[in-house]
Design a protein around this motif. Structure first.
Motif, PDB file in Angstrom:
ATOM      1  N   HIS A   1       0.834  -1.198   0.000  1.00  0.00           N
ATOM      2  CA  HIS A   1       0.000   0.000   0.000  1.00  0.00           C
ATOM      3  C   HIS A   1       0.874   1.256   0.000  1.00  0.00           C
ATOM      4  N   ASN A   2       0.370   2.323  -0.606  1.00  0.00           N
ATOM      5  CA  ASN A   2       1.075   3.609  -0.640  1.00  0.00           C
ATOM      6  C   ASN A   2       2.465   3.478  -1.256  1.00  0.00           C
ATOM      7  N   VAL A   3       2.555   2.764  -2.361  1.00  0.00           N
ATOM      8  CA  VAL A   3       3.839   2.537  -3.031  1.00  0.00           C
ATOM      9  C   VAL A   3       4.335   3.850  -3.644  1.00  0.00           C
ATOM     10  N   ARG A   4       5.580   4.181  -3.318  1.00  0.00           N
ATOM     11  CA  ARG A   4       6.247   5.347  -3.914  1.00  0.00           C
ATOM     12  C   ARG A   4       7.590   4.891  -4.450  1.00  0.00           C
ATOM     13  N   ILE A   5       8.008   5.520  -5.547  1.00  0.00           N
ATOM     14  CA  ILE A   5       9.245   5.137  -6.224  1.00  0.00           C
ATOM     15  C   ILE A   5      10.152   6.354  -6.340  1.00  0.00           C
ATOM     16  N   SER A   6      11.427   6.157  -6.089  1.00  0.00           N
ATOM     17  CA  SER A   6      12.422   7.224  -6.266  1.00  0.00           C
ATOM     18  C   SER A   6      12.628   7.501  -7.747  1.00  0.00           C
ATOM     19  N   SER A   7      13.469   8.470  -8.030  1.00  0.00           N
ATOM     20  CA  SER A   7      13.974   8.631  -9.387  1.00  0.00           C
ATOM     21  C   SER A   7      14.814   7.410  -9.733  1.00  0.00           C
ATOM     22  N   ILE A   8      15.092   7.251 -11.015  1.00  0.00           N
ATOM     23  CA  ILE A   8      15.893   6.121 -11.491  1.00  0.00           C
ATOM     24  C   ILE A   8      17.263   6.644 -11.900  1.00  0.00           C
ATOM     25  N   TYR A   9      18.301   5.900 -11.503  1.00  0.00           N
ATOM     26  CA  TYR A   9      19.686   6.299 -11.732  1.00  0.00           C
ATOM     27  C   TYR A   9      20.446   5.181 -12.431  1.00  0.00           C
ATOM     28  N   GLY A  10      21.438   5.556 -13.216  1.00  0.00           N
ATOM     29  CA  GLY A  10      22.361   4.607 -13.799  1.00  0.00           C
ATOM     30  C   GLY A  10      23.628   4.554 -12.967  1.00  0.00           C
ATOM     31  N   SER A  11      24.267   3.369 -12.926  1.00  0.00           N
ATOM     32  CA  SER A  11      25.510   3.223 -12.161  1.00  0.00           C
ATOM     33  C   SER A  11      26.359   2.091 -12.729  1.00  0.00           C
ATOM     34  N   LYS A  12      27.639   2.156 -12.421  1.00  0.00           N
ATOM     35  CA  LYS A  12      28.557   1.079 -12.779  1.00  0.00           C
ATOM     36  C   LYS A  12      28.217  -0.146 -11.928  1.00  0.00           C
ATOM     37  N   PRO A  13      28.483  -1.356 -12.430  1.00  0.00           N
ATOM     38  CA  PRO A  13      28.197  -2.556 -11.641  1.00  0.00           C
ATOM     39  C   PRO A  13      29.130  -2.681 -10.441  1.00  0.00           C
ATOM     40  N   VAL A  14      28.628  -3.302  -9.392  1.00  0.00           N
ATOM     41  CA  VAL A  14      29.453  -3.707  -8.248  1.00  0.00           C
ATOM     42  C   VAL A  14      29.988  -5.087  -8.592  1.00  0.00           C
ATOM     43  N   GLY A  15      31.230  -5.355  -8.268  1.00  0.00           N
ATOM     44  CA  GLY A  15      31.787  -6.668  -8.567  1.00  0.00           C
ATOM     45  C   GLY A  15      32.330  -6.727  -9.982  1.00  0.00           C
ATOM     46  N   PRO A  16      32.080  -7.855 -10.678  1.00  0.00           N
ATOM     47  CA  PRO A  16      32.644  -8.021 -12.019  1.00  0.00           C
ATOM     48  C   PRO A  16      32.260  -6.873 -12.954  1.00  0.00           C
ATOM     49  N   GLN A  17      33.259  -6.312 -13.629  1.00  0.00           N
ATOM     50  CA  GLN A  17      33.026  -5.170 -14.502  1.00  0.00           C
ATOM     51  C   GLN A  17      32.733  -5.584 -15.952  1.00  0.00           C
ATOM     52  N   ASP A  18      32.729  -6.886 -16.226  1.00  0.00           N
ATOM     53  CA  ASP A  18      32.463  -7.380 -17.582  1.00  0.00           C
ATOM     54  C   ASP A  18      30.962  -7.576 -17.809  1.00  0.00           C
ATOM     55  N   GLN A  19      30.202  -6.556 -17.424  1.00  0.00           N
ATOM     56  CA  GLN A  19      28.751  -6.597 -17.567  1.00  0.00           C
ATOM     57  C   GLN A  19      28.252  -5.173 -17.804  1.00  0.00           C
ATOM     58  N   PRO A  20      27.029  -5.042 -18.325  1.00  0.00           N
ATOM     59  CA  PRO A  20      26.493  -3.702 -18.579  1.00  0.00           C
ATOM     60  C   PRO A  20      26.270  -2.910 -17.294  1.00  0.00           C
ATOM     61  N   ASP A  21      26.199  -1.589 -17.448  1.00  0.00           N
ATOM     62  CA  ASP A  21      25.846  -0.733 -16.315  1.00  0.00           C
ATOM     63  C   ASP A  21      24.433  -1.052 -15.852  1.00  0.00           C
ATOM     64  N   TYR A  22      24.134  -0.666 -14.628  1.00  0.00           N
ATOM     65  CA  TYR A  22      22.827  -0.916 -14.012  1.00  0.00           C
ATOM     66  C   TYR A  22      21.963   0.328 -14.049  1.00  0.00           C
ATOM     67  N   ILE A  23      20.668   0.111 -13.907  1.00  0.00           N
ATOM     68  CA  ILE A  23      19.770   1.186 -13.509  1.00  0.00           C
ATOM     69  C   ILE A  23      19.194   0.770 -12.171  1.00  0.00           C
ATOM     70  N   ASN A  24      19.008   1.758 -11.286  1.00  0.00           N
ATOM     71  CA  ASN A  24      18.587   1.485  -9.919  1.00  0.00           C
ATOM     72  C   ASN A  24      17.542   2.478  -9.458  1.00  0.00           C
ATOM     73  N   ALA A  25      16.736   2.038  -8.507  1.00  0.00           N
ATOM     74  CA  ALA A  25      15.749   2.887  -7.848  1.00  0.00           C
ATOM     75  C   ALA A  25      15.482   2.288  -6.479  1.00  0.00           C
ATOM     76  N   VAL A  26      14.729   3.023  -5.670  1.00  0.00           N
ATOM     77  CA  VAL A  26      14.260   2.524  -4.380  1.00  0.00           C
ATOM     78  C   VAL A  26      12.749   2.712  -4.347  1.00  0.00           C
ATOM     79  N   ALA A  27      12.066   1.719  -3.803  1.00  0.00           N
ATOM     80  CA  ALA A  27      10.616   1.799  -3.602  1.00  0.00           C
ATOM     81  C   ALA A  27      10.329   1.718  -2.111  1.00  0.00           C
ATOM     82  N   THR A  28       9.265   2.361  -1.699  1.00  0.00           N
ATOM     83  CA  THR A  28       8.807   2.280  -0.316  1.00  0.00           C
ATOM     84  C   THR A  28       7.310   2.021  -0.325  1.00  0.00           C
ATOM     85  N   PHE A  29       6.833   1.331   0.694  1.00  0.00           N
ATOM     86  CA  PHE A  29       5.417   0.994   0.799  1.00  0.00           C
ATOM     87  C   PHE A  29       5.117   0.509   2.212  1.00  0.00           C
ATOM     88  N   ASP A  30       3.832   0.394   2.494  1.00  0.00           N
ATOM     89  CA  ASP A  30       3.349  -0.185   3.749  1.00  0.00           C
ATOM     90  C   ASP A  30       2.827  -1.579   3.450  1.00  0.00           C
TER      91      ASP A  30
END
Length: 161
Positions: free
Chosen positions: A33-62
């Motif tokens: 319930h009451n789901v909210r989403i942050s903006s979406i960001y691109g970032s370099k991968p954590v760990g092995p670098q032989d993979q595409p960059d990531y997109i990330n966000a955070v969600a919150t809810f009850d």
């Protein structure tokens, strides 16, 4: 009701579509319930670098779901989007991590909350700051204060949700 925060990430098979699908699933789920989403960001991968960059966000809810039931739900969403666990910190169609579950500290074989690496990851703290900049973290810092201590130079704003 418990107020929870989850991290969302993707770097395979049209990552924006993967996040959009996961966000839609979260927003339409009867137990969230009451789901909210942050903006979406691109970032370099954590760990092995032989993979595409990531997109990330955070969600919150009850939710009324227990921590394990919520974890099961998140993992079922990952599976529905063809998540394959081939290697630690490897590429993925979708990654949904339970970051915070109310004020609870959880240490179970399948689940550790607060997420053990969240305080050191700009791609988690930056989107978290979109939703709760003044929230106090377990280390005594607010989200904004924690963000100031991190190198976020690799983060790229993608879009506002």
């Amino acid at each position: 009701m418990i107020h929870a925060y989850i991290g969302l990430g993707s770097n395979l098979e049209n990552p924006m579509a993967q996040l959009d699908c996961a966000i839609s699933t979260l927003k339409n789920h009867d137990d969230l319930h009451n789901v909210r989403i942050s903006s979406i960001y691109g970032s370099k991968p954590v760990g092995p670098q032989d993979q595409p960059d990531y997109i990330n966000a955070v969600a919150t809810f009850d939710t009324h779901l227990s921590p394990i039931d919520l974890l099961d739900l998140l993992q079922s969403i990952e599976q529905s989007q063809r998540r394959v666990r081939e290697r630690h910190w490897g590429p993925r169609t979708l990654d949904l991590d339970l970051l915070l579950y109310g004020q609870e500290t959880i240490a179970l074989p399948r689940l550790t909350v607060p997420h053990p690496f969240m305080l050191e990851r700009g791609f988690v703290i930056k989107p978290l700051s979109d939703l709760a900049p003044d929230m106090l973290l377990t280390n005594g810092n607010t989200v904004t204060e924690q963000l100031q201590q991190l190198d976020t130079s690799d983060l790229v704003f993608i879009k506002e949700e």
